[in-house]
Design a protein around this motif. Sequence first.
Motif, PDB file in Angstrom:
ATOM      1  N   ARG A   9       2.159   9.751  -1.167  1.00 22.59           N
ATOM      2  CA  ARG A   9       1.127  10.469  -0.401  1.00 22.59           C
ATOM      3  C   ARG A   9       1.674  11.712   0.284  1.00 22.59           C
ATOM      4  NH1 ARG A   9      -1.861   4.997   1.935  1.00 22.59           N
ATOM      5  NH2 ARG A   9      -3.249   4.728   0.148  1.00 22.59           N
ATOM      6  N   ILE A  77      -0.653   1.473  -6.129  1.00 29.47           N
ATOM      7  CA  ILE A  77      -1.149   0.198  -5.610  1.00 29.47           C
ATOM      8  C   ILE A  77      -1.499  -0.750  -6.760  1.00 29.47           C
ATOM      9  CG2 ILE A  77      -3.036  -0.901  -4.337  1.00 29.47           C
ATOM     10  CD1 ILE A  77      -3.005   1.691  -2.549  1.00 29.47           C
ATOM     11  N   ALA A 152       4.429  -1.115   2.274  1.00 25.81           N
ATOM     12  CA  ALA A 152       3.062  -0.633   2.079  1.00 25.81           C
ATOM     13  C   ALA A 152       2.052  -1.625   2.651  1.00 25.81           C
ATOM     14  CB  ALA A 152       2.792  -0.400   0.594  1.00 25.81           C
ATOM     15  N   ALA A 153       2.286  -2.911   2.433  1.00 25.89           N
ATOM     16  CA  ALA A 153       1.373  -3.932   2.953  1.00 25.89           C
ATOM     17  C   ALA A 153       1.367  -3.933   4.481  1.00 25.89           C
ATOM     18  CB  ALA A 153       1.770  -5.309   2.424  1.00 25.89           C
ATOM     19  N   GLU A 155       2.116  -1.453   6.499  1.00 23.24           N
ATOM     20  CA  GLU A 155       1.447  -0.247   6.986  1.00 23.24           C
ATOM     21  C   GLU A 155      -0.066  -0.364   6.871  1.00 23.24           C
ATOM     22  OE1 GLU A 155       3.306   2.759   4.628  1.00 23.24           O
ATOM     23  OE2 GLU A 155       5.092   2.870   5.913  1.00 23.24           O
ATOM     24  N   ASN A 156      -0.520  -1.206   5.933  1.00 26.13           N
ATOM     25  CA  ASN A 156      -1.957  -1.395   5.728  1.00 26.13           C
ATOM     26  C   ASN A 156      -2.497  -2.605   6.491  1.00 26.13           C
ATOM     27  OD1 ASN A 156      -4.240  -0.283   4.338  1.00 26.13           O
ATOM     28  ND2 ASN A 156      -4.240  -2.085   3.026  1.00 26.13           N
ATOM     29  N   GLN A 158      -1.631  -5.784   6.087  1.00 28.61           N
ATOM     30  CA  GLN A 158      -1.802  -6.953   5.223  1.00 28.61           C
ATOM     31  C   GLN A 158      -0.545  -7.820   5.252  1.00 28.61           C
ATOM     32  OE1 GLN A 158      -4.447  -8.132   3.224  1.00 28.61           O
ATOM     33  NE2 GLN A 158      -3.042  -9.869   3.171  1.00 28.61           N
TER      34      GLN A 158
END
Length: 199
Positions: A9, A77, A152-153, A155-156, A158
């Motif tokens: 990103r 993803i 990534a999880a 940061e989201n 999850q």
Amino acid sequence: GVTELAQTRRLAQWLEQRGVSFLDAPFSASERWIREGRASVFVGGNKDVFNKYLQVLKLLSPLGKISHCGPVGAGQIVKGVEQLALNLGNAAFLEAIAFGASFGIERTQLWEMLEHSYVTRASFENVIKRLMNEGGDGISVGYTHLPQLLTAAQENGQDMPITRALFEYLKAAPPSVIEQGKSVPSMLSELKRRPPTGT
């Protein structure tokens, strides 16, 4: 492989500020399928940009499926979902096979008894046949991808307890197999090496 989502990103944003469009497009295929042009391609980015360059992507994989997955990073993803589904499955199957072996049930016996079981019709068949034919210490559980998928999880927002447990189990282990060009721990070697933990 899977590229770190935040990095993907950031790169897209940096390019956009300079008037350059960006698509992330990880491939899913064996080396043979890539050579034959049959890879699946998971594309993240602006849909109009995707449509504009679809013919270019088809040059890279003329016989494969090329899917627009969503905004920038969505390709990574979807590739991550694929990696997790495959490699967590491999890890679970290796653990199950090691459980049987700890009671003296050989791999060939397991396959003879379970080959018609509903549960063994997909990845389990691949894993146990590789164990019977090749040994299996080198069967991948996607260790190289686990840190960036966990990041990534997180940061989201999850939670991924199974993935985290697999990473924690392997991170202190000595590297013994090659995965994505890196020396990483082997799940099966660790299952053989480590003493059982309490319940």
